[in-house]
Design an enzyme around this catalytic site. Structure first.
Site, short mmCIF file in Angstrom:
data_model
loop_
_atom_site.label_atom_id
_atom_site.label_comp_id
_atom_site.label_asym_id
_atom_site.label_seq_id
_atom_site.Cartn_x
_atom_site.Cartn_y
_atom_site.Cartn_z
N ARG A 82 0.85 -1.18 0.00
CA ARG A 82 0.00 0.00 0.00
C ARG A 82 0.89 1.24 0.00
O ARG A 82 1.96 1.24 0.59
CB ARG A 82 -0.91 0.02 1.24
CG ARG A 82 -2.09 -0.92 1.13
CD ARG A 82 -2.97 -0.81 2.36
NE ARG A 82 -2.31 -1.31 3.55
CZ ARG A 82 -1.74 -0.57 4.48
NH1 ARG A 82 -1.79 0.75 4.40
NH2 ARG A 82 -1.15 -1.12 5.52
N TYR A 210 -1.18 -3.27 -7.06
CA TYR A 210 -1.05 -3.99 -5.79
C TYR A 210 -2.38 -4.05 -5.03
O TYR A 210 -3.09 -3.05 -4.93
CB TYR A 210 0.03 -3.34 -4.89
CG TYR A 210 0.01 -3.99 -3.52
CD1 TYR A 210 0.57 -5.25 -3.35
CD2 TYR A 210 -0.66 -3.41 -2.45
CE1 TYR A 210 0.48 -5.89 -2.13
CE2 TYR A 210 -0.75 -4.05 -1.23
CZ TYR A 210 -0.18 -5.29 -1.07
OH TYR A 210 -0.30 -5.93 0.12
N LYS A 219 -9.70 -2.35 1.43
CA LYS A 219 -9.32 -1.23 2.30
C LYS A 219 -10.08 0.04 1.91
O LYS A 219 -10.49 0.82 2.77
CB LYS A 219 -7.81 -0.98 2.23
CG LYS A 219 -6.95 -2.18 2.57
CD LYS A 219 -7.22 -2.71 3.96
CE LYS A 219 -6.19 -3.77 4.35
NZ LYS A 219 -6.51 -4.39 5.65
N HIS A 239 -10.64 -2.54 11.22
CA HIS A 239 -9.58 -3.41 10.73
C HIS A 239 -9.41 -4.56 11.73
O HIS A 239 -8.45 -4.60 12.50
CB HIS A 239 -8.29 -2.58 10.62
CG HIS A 239 -7.18 -3.24 9.88
ND1 HIS A 239 -5.86 -2.86 10.05
CD2 HIS A 239 -7.16 -4.22 8.96
CE1 HIS A 239 -5.09 -3.59 9.27
NE2 HIS A 239 -5.86 -4.44 8.59
N SER A 261 -1.52 -3.94 10.20
CA SER A 261 -1.13 -4.81 9.09
C SER A 261 0.12 -5.60 9.45
O SER A 261 1.07 -5.05 10.01
CB SER A 261 -0.84 -3.97 7.84
OG SER A 261 -2.02 -3.32 7.44
N ALA A 262 0.09 -6.87 9.12
CA ALA A 262 1.20 -7.80 9.36
C ALA A 262 1.54 -7.94 10.85
O ALA A 262 2.69 -8.10 11.23
CB ALA A 262 2.44 -7.40 8.55
N CYS A 263 0.52 -7.87 11.69
CA CYS A 263 0.72 -8.05 13.13
C CYS A 263 -0.12 -9.20 13.70
O CYS A 263 -0.34 -9.28 14.91
CB CYS A 263 0.42 -6.76 13.89
SG CYS A 263 1.62 -5.47 13.54
N LYS A 265 -3.41 -10.80 12.60
CA LYS A 265 -4.86 -11.05 12.55
C LYS A 265 -5.19 -12.39 11.88
O LYS A 265 -5.93 -13.20 12.43
CB LYS A 265 -5.59 -9.93 11.79
CG LYS A 265 -5.71 -8.64 12.57
CD LYS A 265 -6.47 -7.58 11.79
CE LYS A 265 -5.84 -7.21 10.47
NZ LYS A 265 -4.47 -6.73 10.52
N ASN A 267 -3.37 -14.94 11.40
CA ASN A 267 -2.88 -16.05 12.22
C ASN A 267 -3.80 -16.30 13.42
O ASN A 267 -4.14 -17.45 13.71
CB ASN A 267 -1.46 -15.75 12.72
CG ASN A 267 -0.42 -16.13 11.67
OD1 ASN A 267 0.02 -17.27 11.61
ND2 ASN A 267 -0.08 -15.17 10.83
N ASP A 288 -9.73 -9.93 8.54
CA ASP A 288 -9.14 -8.61 8.29
C ASP A 288 -10.08 -7.45 8.59
O ASP A 288 -9.64 -6.40 9.02
CB ASP A 288 -8.67 -8.52 6.84
CG ASP A 288 -7.70 -7.38 6.59
OD1 ASP A 288 -6.68 -7.29 7.30
OD2 ASP A 288 -7.96 -6.55 5.70
N ARG A 380 1.78 -12.01 -0.92
CA ARG A 380 0.43 -12.29 -0.42
C ARG A 380 -0.20 -13.48 -1.11
O ARG A 380 0.13 -13.81 -2.25
CB ARG A 380 -0.47 -11.06 -0.67
CG ARG A 380 -0.03 -9.80 0.09
CD ARG A 380 -0.73 -9.71 1.41
NE ARG A 380 -0.14 -8.72 2.29
CZ ARG A 380 -0.73 -8.29 3.42
NH1 ARG A 380 -1.92 -8.73 3.77
NH2 ARG A 380 -0.12 -7.42 4.20
N GLY A 505 -0.39 -20.55 18.19
CA GLY A 505 -1.37 -21.39 18.91
C GLY A 505 -1.37 -21.12 20.42
O GLY A 505 -2.41 -21.20 21.08
N ASN A 507 -1.25 -18.48 21.87
CA ASN A 507 -2.08 -17.31 22.21
C ASN A 507 -3.44 -17.75 22.76
O ASN A 507 -4.17 -16.95 23.34
CB ASN A 507 -2.27 -16.41 20.99
CG ASN A 507 -0.96 -15.76 20.56
OD1 ASN A 507 -0.05 -15.60 21.37
ND2 ASN A 507 -0.85 -15.42 19.28
#
Ligand code: GTP
Ligand code: MN
Ligand code: MN
Length: 597
Positions: A82, A210, A219, A239, A261-263, A265, A267, A288, A380, A505, A507
């Site tokens: 982005r 992208y 988004k 989000h 982003s990339a933290c 979700k 997973n 997301d 992605r 897992g 978590n």
């Protein structure tokens, strides 16, 4: 020429919707495509477009024995994430966009972008892509139409949304639809704009291929325009992932969680609990985005507006996320991963040996031991949610699911403890508002610096951030049964820069405590930041291979770190000026008093 185009657009259209037809004709007159194709979402259409994308080099077929129905796409190397500095909110007044968004005056933006769009589809096909965000027929569901000259976009939209005839049928003759216009253009970063016109329910995106910039339902509509509509209509566009956790007794609790982003979700939404949790089940509603509105029973109901996952590939493996691995085993589009000699895909962090030789994400030969990454860090997958082995039966329910807890979490190597519960809604909004996170590869720019990211919405809020936070505070009046609010941090690091908490897992242990708190089952301990698990009757750590000191460190609250943190929060609130909500200023004062007291 242009008027012929416009006439053709109307003649072949599978709709009589006058507003839609007029708009398509107008956009065609401006962009001047050679052909206009109305997408119906059928299997035959998918095959036709896929074959064409393979022929023109947009898609590389993968080995059908290894990945049936899967393809690789390589984007332009200057177009891999982005672009927040090229993303604009175009409202009549600059203050409506707020200090955290780039702003352009709507007429100026239309004029500027019209020059780029003028004739840009000459020799190309314009696809008309009708789509629904949300289960078909749902009261919360919104319709959009994206005009694009990219077959890659159509194939992605087909996975990410309910696309085609069904969406057009749901729209009928209504003029209530999002108008999205996209052209890949010449993929020149100096001529790239992602412009949102909330008042016109319109998005114009030029010069990128992208995902986050061009799959306009995601988004752009579901978050930026969605958050604007949510404020007007009394709901929240967030989000957030949505998951259901079912205990061995069969009690299901639904939870929404906002991480930048990339933290984590995707997973967290697909997590498989560790073996100590036999009989527990996690099911994914969304990974997301959540649209949440008060329901008739006084609870807050959430739907996932999407139908697929656009997930981060690197780091995905059978240890961290087996359900994601299954999800991407078939009918998946991969963007910017590496290609193996036997026609499969590879990325950093995949299971097994690192291959000796690969073709990297830019199409260049790559050898084991190379210092360059074979897959782009923001590579992605686009996969249908129906591939997910733990998809919740509620993912297609137009009513959505009742949310009992909301979690806010960022990527913080220090300061923020593993988990805490807010004292109440207002304090919870304060925790969300003061979220910070170390930046990742999901957006262009420097990686690893802490930036304030309220509710993980900094790049996605379609209006003034101060008004947004006030909207969150105001929502408590319309939700008699408020969800409880929590804050988590999976990313605390030790002195050697290693993650302390094992995450993924594991978590589940934090999630179980959250469920127990929501159900009123466990006592807690008060700290200056909020309520935390007690030493006794706290987190279930049975079978967790982690020394007591590590747990101590992951959950610690260090007053000196919090003094630094408060300064950084102050800079953020100052940015909001007079729109910084009074209730949050009071929360801040209370926290300072507790720290100084
Ligand atoms: P977007 O799709 O960009 O909004 O991101 P996301 O929030 O879905 O992030 P995702 O789940 O794809 O995770 C991104 C990165 O975080 C991956 O590299 C994961 O391996 C890593 N990650 C996810 N969960 C954990 C965790 O619990 N602990 C650690 N250490 N890393 C994690
Ligand atoms: Mn995201
Ligand atoms: Mn994700």
């Amino acid at each position: 020429m242009a008027s012929t185009q416009a006439a053709a657009a109307t003649e072949q259209a599978p709709t009589k919707n006058p507003t839609l037809l007029a708009w398509v004709a107008k956009m065609a007159a401006m962009t001047q495509p050679d052909r206009i194709v109305w997408c119906d979402g059928s299997e035959a259409e998918k095959q036709r477009l896929t074959e064409q994308a393979v022929k023109d080099g947009t898609l590389i077929p993968l080995n059908p024995q290894k990945r049936p129905g899967c393809y690789l796409h390589r984007s332009n190397p200057n177009d891999v994430a982005r672009v927040e500095h090229l993303t604009f909110i175009c409202t009549p007044n600059k203050t409506d966009a707020g200090p955290t968004n780039n702003w352009m005056e709507p007429e100026a933006a239309y004029t500027k972008l019209s020059q780029l769009f003028e004739g840009c589809m000459k020799g190309r096909t314009m696809y008309v892509v009708p789509y629904a965000m949300g289960p078909l027929g749902g009261a919360s569901t919104k319709i959009g139409v994206e005009l694009t000259d990219s077959d890659y976009v159509v194939l992605n939209m087909r996975i990410m949304t309910r696309m085609g005839k069904a969406a057009l049928d749901m729209l009928g003759d209504s003029d209530d639809f999002n108008r999205g216009l996209h052209s890949t253009g010449d993929v020149n970063p100096d001529r790239r704009y992602i412009c949102h016109f909330p008042q016109d329910n319109t998005i114009w995106s030029f010069g990128s291929g992208y995902g986050g910039n061009v799959l306009l339902g995601k988004k752009c509509l579901a978050l930026r325009i969605g958050s604007y509509l949510g404020r007007e209509e009394g709901w929240l566009a967030e989000h957030m992932l949505i998951l259901g956790v079912t205990s061995p007794k069969g009690e299901t609790t639904y939870i929404a969680a906002a991480f930048p982003s990339a933290c984590g979700k995707t997973n967290f939404a697909m997590m498989i609990p560790p073996k100590e949790y036999a009989g527990w089940k996690i099911e994914t509603v969304g990974d997301d985005i959540a649209w949440m509105r008060p329901g008739p029973d006084g609870r807050l109901y959430a739907i996932n507006p999407e139908a697929g996952y656009f997930g981060v590939v690197p780091g995905t493996n059978y240890k961290t996320n087996p359900n994601a691995m299954e999800t991407i085993s078939k009918d998946t589009l991969f963007t910017n991963v590496a290609l193996t000699p036997d026609g499969d895909v590879w990325w950093e962090g995949k299971d097994g040996e690192v291959p000796e030789e690969l073709i990297d994400w830019q199409g260049k030969p790559w050898k084991k031991g190379s210092t360059e990454k074979a897959a782009h860090p923001n590579s992605r997958f686009t996969a249908p949610m129906s591939n997910n082995p733990v998809l919740s039966g509620k993912a297609n329910d137009p009513q959505g699911v009742p949310i009992s807890a909301i979690i806010f979490g960022g990527r913080r190597s220090n300061t923020v403890p593993l988990v805490l519960q807010a004292f109440n809604w207002t304090h919870g909004v304060f925790l969300g508002a003061t979220m910070g996170s170390e930046t990742t590869a999901a957006a262009t720019g420097k990686v690893g610096v802490v930036r304030r990211d309220p509710m993980a919405m900094l790049p996605f809020c379609g209006y003034h951030m101060g008004d947004y936070l006030q909207h969150w505070l105001d929502m408590q009046k319309s939700i008699p049964q408020l969800p409880k609010i929590f804050q988590v941090n999976w990313f605390r690091q030790d002195k050697n820069g290693k993650f302390i908490w094992p995450g993924f897992g594991e978590n589940m242990r934090v999630l179980e405590w959250i469920v127990n708190r929501v159900q009123g089952r466990v006592p807690t301990q008060e700290t200056l930041l909020g309520w935390v698990p007690r030493q006794d009757q706290g987190l279930n750590l049975n079978g967790l291979d982690l020394p007591a000191e590590a747990i101590q460190e992951a959950t610690s609250i260090k007053e000196d770190e919090w003094k630094t943190e408060l300064k950084s929060q102050e800079v953020f609130f100052e940015q909001l000026g007079t729109k910084a909500p009074e209730a949050l200023m009071l929360q801040r004062k209370l926290l300072i008093a507790r720290l100084d007291g």
